[in-house]
Design a protein around this motif. Sequence first.
Motif, PDB file in Angstrom:
ATOM      1  N   ASN A 285       2.428   5.137  -2.807  1.00  0.00           N
ATOM      2  CA  ASN A 285       0.991   4.977  -2.517  1.00  0.00           C
ATOM      3  C   ASN A 285       0.169   4.551  -3.736  1.00  0.00           C
ATOM      4  O   ASN A 285      -0.748   5.251  -4.150  1.00  0.00           O
ATOM      5  CB  ASN A 285       0.421   6.284  -1.940  1.00  0.00           C
ATOM      6  N   PRO A 286       0.487   3.409  -4.314  1.00  0.00           N
ATOM      7  CA  PRO A 286      -0.231   2.993  -5.519  1.00  0.00           C
ATOM      8  C   PRO A 286      -1.682   2.621  -5.213  1.00  0.00           C
ATOM      9  O   PRO A 286      -2.011   2.172  -4.113  1.00  0.00           O
ATOM     10  CB  PRO A 286       0.552   1.757  -5.977  1.00  0.00           C
ATOM     11  N   SER A 287      -2.536   2.818  -6.197  1.00  0.00           N
ATOM     12  CA  SER A 287      -3.919   2.342  -6.098  1.00  0.00           C
ATOM     13  C   SER A 287      -3.900   0.861  -6.436  1.00  0.00           C
ATOM     14  O   SER A 287      -3.608   0.490  -7.570  1.00  0.00           O
ATOM     15  CB  SER A 287      -4.818   3.094  -7.082  1.00  0.00           C
ATOM     16  N   LEU A 288      -4.185   0.026  -5.464  1.00  0.00           N
ATOM     17  CA  LEU A 288      -4.113  -1.413  -5.680  1.00  0.00           C
ATOM     18  C   LEU A 288      -5.380  -1.900  -6.377  1.00  0.00           C
ATOM     19  O   LEU A 288      -6.482  -1.478  -6.047  1.00  0.00           O
ATOM     20  CB  LEU A 288      -3.911  -2.136  -4.344  1.00  0.00           C
ATOM     21  N   TRP A 289      -5.200  -2.804  -7.321  1.00  0.00           N
ATOM     22  CA  TRP A 289      -6.319  -3.336  -8.096  1.00  0.00           C
ATOM     23  C   TRP A 289      -7.119  -4.321  -7.254  1.00  0.00           C
ATOM     24  O   TRP A 289      -6.567  -5.139  -6.525  1.00  0.00           O
ATOM     25  CB  TRP A 289      -5.803  -4.042  -9.346  1.00  0.00           C
TER      26      TRP A 289
ATOM     27  N   TYR B 153      -3.234   1.129 -14.385  1.00  0.00           N
ATOM     28  CA  TYR B 153      -2.156   2.048 -14.733  1.00  0.00           C
ATOM     29  C   TYR B 153      -1.793   1.851 -16.195  1.00  0.00           C
ATOM     30  O   TYR B 153      -2.109   0.826 -16.794  1.00  0.00           O
ATOM     31  CB  TYR B 153      -0.927   1.783 -13.859  1.00  0.00           C
TER      32      TYR B 153
ATOM     33  N   SER C 284      -1.088   7.280 -14.014  1.00  0.00           N
ATOM     34  CA  SER C 284      -2.029   6.817 -12.987  1.00  0.00           C
ATOM     35  C   SER C 284      -3.338   6.386 -13.648  1.00  0.00           C
ATOM     36  O   SER C 284      -3.567   6.659 -14.833  1.00  0.00           O
ATOM     37  CB  SER C 284      -2.316   7.947 -12.002  1.00  0.00           C
ATOM     38  N   PRO C 285      -4.233   5.753 -12.891  1.00  0.00           N
ATOM     39  CA  PRO C 285      -5.552   5.410 -13.442  1.00  0.00           C
ATOM     40  C   PRO C 285      -6.314   6.642 -13.952  1.00  0.00           C
ATOM     41  O   PRO C 285      -7.168   6.518 -14.825  1.00  0.00           O
ATOM     42  CB  PRO C 285      -6.274   4.751 -12.268  1.00  0.00           C
ATOM     43  N   GLN C 286      -5.961   7.822 -13.471  1.00  0.00           N
ATOM     44  CA  GLN C 286      -6.601   9.054 -13.928  1.00  0.00           C
ATOM     45  C   GLN C 286      -5.876   9.662 -15.137  1.00  0.00           C
ATOM     46  O   GLN C 286      -6.294  10.698 -15.653  1.00  0.00           O
ATOM     47  CB  GLN C 286      -6.651  10.083 -12.786  1.00  0.00           C
TER      48      GLN C 286
ATOM     49  N   ALA D 191      -8.195  -0.467 -10.469  1.00  0.00           N
ATOM     50  CA  ALA D 191      -7.251   0.587 -10.852  1.00  0.00           C
ATOM     51  C   ALA D 191      -6.332   0.071 -11.964  1.00  0.00           C
ATOM     52  O   ALA D 191      -5.652  -0.931 -11.790  1.00  0.00           O
ATOM     53  CB  ALA D 191      -6.436   1.022  -9.638  1.00  0.00           C
TER      54      ALA D 191
ATOM     55  N   SER E 178     -12.360  -2.084  -7.014  1.00  0.00           N
ATOM     56  CA  SER E 178     -11.644  -0.875  -7.423  1.00  0.00           C
ATOM     57  C   SER E 178     -10.589  -1.267  -8.465  1.00  0.00           C
ATOM     58  O   SER E 178      -9.404  -1.395  -8.149  1.00  0.00           O
ATOM     59  CB  SER E 178     -10.970  -0.220  -6.212  1.00  0.00           C
TER      60      SER E 178
ATOM     61  N   GLU F 289       0.823  -1.204   0.000  1.00  0.00           N
ATOM     62  CA  GLU F 289       0.000   0.000   0.000  1.00  0.00           C
ATOM     63  C   GLU F 289       0.864   1.263   0.000  1.00  0.00           C
ATOM     64  O   GLU F 289       0.419   2.319  -0.429  1.00  0.00           O
ATOM     65  CB  GLU F 289      -0.944   0.005   1.202  1.00  0.00           C
TER      66      GLU F 289
END
Length: 183
Positions: free
Chosen positions: A158-162, A170, A127-129, A168, A166, A98
């Motif tokens: 601080n990656p967005s974990l899949w 990349y 990022s996902p965004q 996410a 959610s 995390e």
Amino acid sequence: GKRVALRFEGVFRNAEIWANDRYVQRHPYGYTSFTADLTPYLLPGEDNLVVVRVDNSAPKHSRWYSGSGIYRHVWLLVSHLVHIPEGGLYITTPEVSEESALVRLEATVANDSDEAKMVTARWVVRSPQGEEIGACRARGKVGAGARRVFTEELTLANPSLWSPDSPALYRAEVELRAGKELL
């Protein structure tokens, strides 16, 4: 001064490819994609003829009619002599938590020209965004007729974990240059 290939996503089955009356290759299986390099068979500046022969006549192989012929997309691929070959990009995340993620980026560069080339591979991770969250580059010489693997690593904070809740996703982009020329 370019490479030319046809990428077949699906031909059922026993496909044989010719270019300008010269045999290029055979692909026996009907459910896998394949690429036929036409470069050595083409006549620059002239009309070129490509023939695809499909033979699904024998032996019988199923209890129903499977169909026959070119049943998926065919792509004409034109690339520089210095290029990233098909399957030449590889990305792994050997360490993920995390707090951070280590991203290993690999690009194989093929040099089909007659002279060594100094190349630069540049990766951007988004990022996902869609925001750029990391970038790196590798530079080196690729010999004439040779391949070289370039590897770099990035650490993302601080990656967005899949997860299914959610998902996410990349994105990694790679750019290849020889000198200032974008390949």
